[in-house]
Design a protein around this motif. Structure first.
Motif, PDB file in Angstrom:
ATOM      1  N   MET B   1       0.836  -1.201   0.000  1.00  0.00           N
ATOM      2  CA  MET B   1       0.000   0.000   0.000  1.00  0.00           C
ATOM      3  C   MET B   1       0.865   1.243   0.000  1.00  0.00           C
ATOM      4  N   ASP B   3       2.011   3.183  -2.293  1.00  0.00           N
ATOM      5  CA  ASP B   3       1.740   4.349  -3.129  1.00  0.00           C
ATOM      6  C   ASP B   3       0.364   4.948  -2.868  1.00  0.00           C
ATOM      7  N   ALA B   4      -0.167   4.693  -1.683  1.00  0.00           N
ATOM      8  CA  ALA B   4      -1.387   5.374  -1.271  1.00  0.00           C
ATOM      9  C   ALA B   4      -1.079   6.081   0.043  1.00  0.00           C
ATOM     10  N   LEU B   5      -0.393   7.230  -0.081  1.00  0.00           N
ATOM     11  CA  LEU B   5       0.069   7.949   1.109  1.00  0.00           C
ATOM     12  C   LEU B   5      -1.087   8.403   1.980  1.00  0.00           C
ATOM     13  N   SER B   6      -2.213   8.819   1.354  1.00  0.00           N
ATOM     14  CA  SER B   6      -3.376   9.250   2.130  1.00  0.00           C
ATOM     15  C   SER B   6      -3.896   8.107   2.977  1.00  0.00           C
ATOM     16  N   LEU B   7      -3.826   6.887   2.432  1.00  0.00           N
ATOM     17  CA  LEU B   7      -4.298   5.714   3.162  1.00  0.00           C
ATOM     18  C   LEU B   7      -3.396   5.441   4.359  1.00  0.00           C
ATOM     19  N   ALA B   9      -1.591   7.595   5.927  1.00  0.00           N
ATOM     20  CA  ALA B   9      -1.813   8.667   6.906  1.00  0.00           C
ATOM     21  C   ALA B   9      -3.098   8.414   7.689  1.00  0.00           C
ATOM     22  N   LEU B  10      -4.128   7.920   6.995  1.00  0.00           N
ATOM     23  CA  LEU B  10      -5.408   7.640   7.659  1.00  0.00           C
ATOM     24  C   LEU B  10      -5.239   6.523   8.689  1.00  0.00           C
ATOM     25  N   ALA B  13      -3.516   7.831  11.690  1.00  0.00           N
ATOM     26  CA  ALA B  13      -4.390   8.683  12.515  1.00  0.00           C
ATOM     27  C   ALA B  13      -5.394   7.842  13.296  1.00  0.00           C
TER      28      ALA B  13
END
Lengths: 196, 196
Positions: B1, B3-7, B9-10, B13
């Motif tokens: 995963m 290349d899904a930086l937003s994932l 980060a989620l 969090a």
């Protein structure tokens, strides 16, 4: 807490997370508001960014922010092998072994008729198109060894074999490091049948 | 995963929520992005609104959106009684009994020296000012019956008794509906000492 409507709304929203009941949701909301408001704001921002940015890879269907994920674009990988997994977490588990250097297809689910999940709800059509695009020589089924995972593997296997493709399944057997005395009977029976 | 930086980060969090480890955080993120993006957006919005709107009641320190909470403003309540609890959830439990119609003070924590939580970290100074403002005749300590809760009750009790206030503690004893055979020894011993 009846005059803190924002708090009630937050608890209700947290309760929609999988595995979170009313007590956990209350504890989470209390913790965030009392001890870590920064974490609450970070979580809010990352949720919005993930919903906005994360989409599915056009080739393997996993989560990515690009049209095609880095794994699918990796020229070093063996493009003749396609490993089918249920979730990105399963893919990550396989990657950690460093024992596989082919490509993946991530179903993002599994067939589960009892929950109303049929072939159209997981990407079976897309998988079949991908597997039959001419570059794939072997499809390795790595769905979980649960009832739903086995059913999913069976359906995919039947469909692809009928079209003349080589389809294999991860070996079932006794886990590494385990003592036979403590391994369940079904696993030992499978290990006997699949002995080599 | 990767290349899904937003994932990523989620997931990071979500892992900051109490009781949530890496596996749970992954499962939550996967569920939200795959099956319930609307819930993700609702959660993001409620987090921001709660952080923005929820503050502490000036009188009892509980969560509220007004300067003073509805409970403290309720003229029907007995303003001579002040019940001290650790959290809003404890207050809610007491309210559900309908057996108490006085006011509350919510500590929003408990003394816990091992975790570095001292008198200044929970609202003890504010509690003492509140309890000694002239209107309160009895302070009922309803902190939990844990080591930290008992310590907190002891410290409050010593401080307020020295200033001449009537301080009481919730009764310890055998829970309603329980069989003695299955009640722990400490509880039975306390019930014997506090018999009436």
């Amino acid at each position: 807490m009846s005059d803190a409507l924002s708090l009630d709304a937050l608890i209700h929203a947290l309760k929609r997370l999988p595995g979170v009941g009313i007590k956990s949701a209350q504890r989470m909301a209390f913790h965030l508001l009392q001890h870590d408001r920064n974490a609450a704001l970070v979580l809010a921002r990352t949720l919005e960014q993930a919903v906005h940015n994360v989409r599915h890879c056009e080739r393997c269907h996993t989560f990515t922010e690009a049209a095609v994920c880095a794994t699918c674009l990796d020229a070093q990988r063996d493009h003749r092998k396609l490993c089918v997994v249920e979730t990105p977490a399963d893919q990550a588990a396989l990657e950690r072994t460093s024992a596989y250097r082919g490509l993946y297809f991530v179903l993002m689910g599994k067939l589960s008729p009892l929950d109303g999940v049929g072939p159209h709800d997981i990407g079976l059509k897309k998988l079949f198109e991908r597997a039959l695009d001419g570059s794939v020589q072997e499809v390795i089924l790595a769905t979980n060894f649960t009832a739903e995972g086995e059913t999913t593997a069976h359906v995919i296997s039947e469909g692809l074999k009928a079209r003349g493709l080589l389809v294999t399944r991860l070996a079932r057997g006794v886990p590494a490091g385990s003592e036979l005395e403590y391994v369940d009977l079904g696993t030992i029976a499978h290990a006997l049948v699949d002995r080599r």
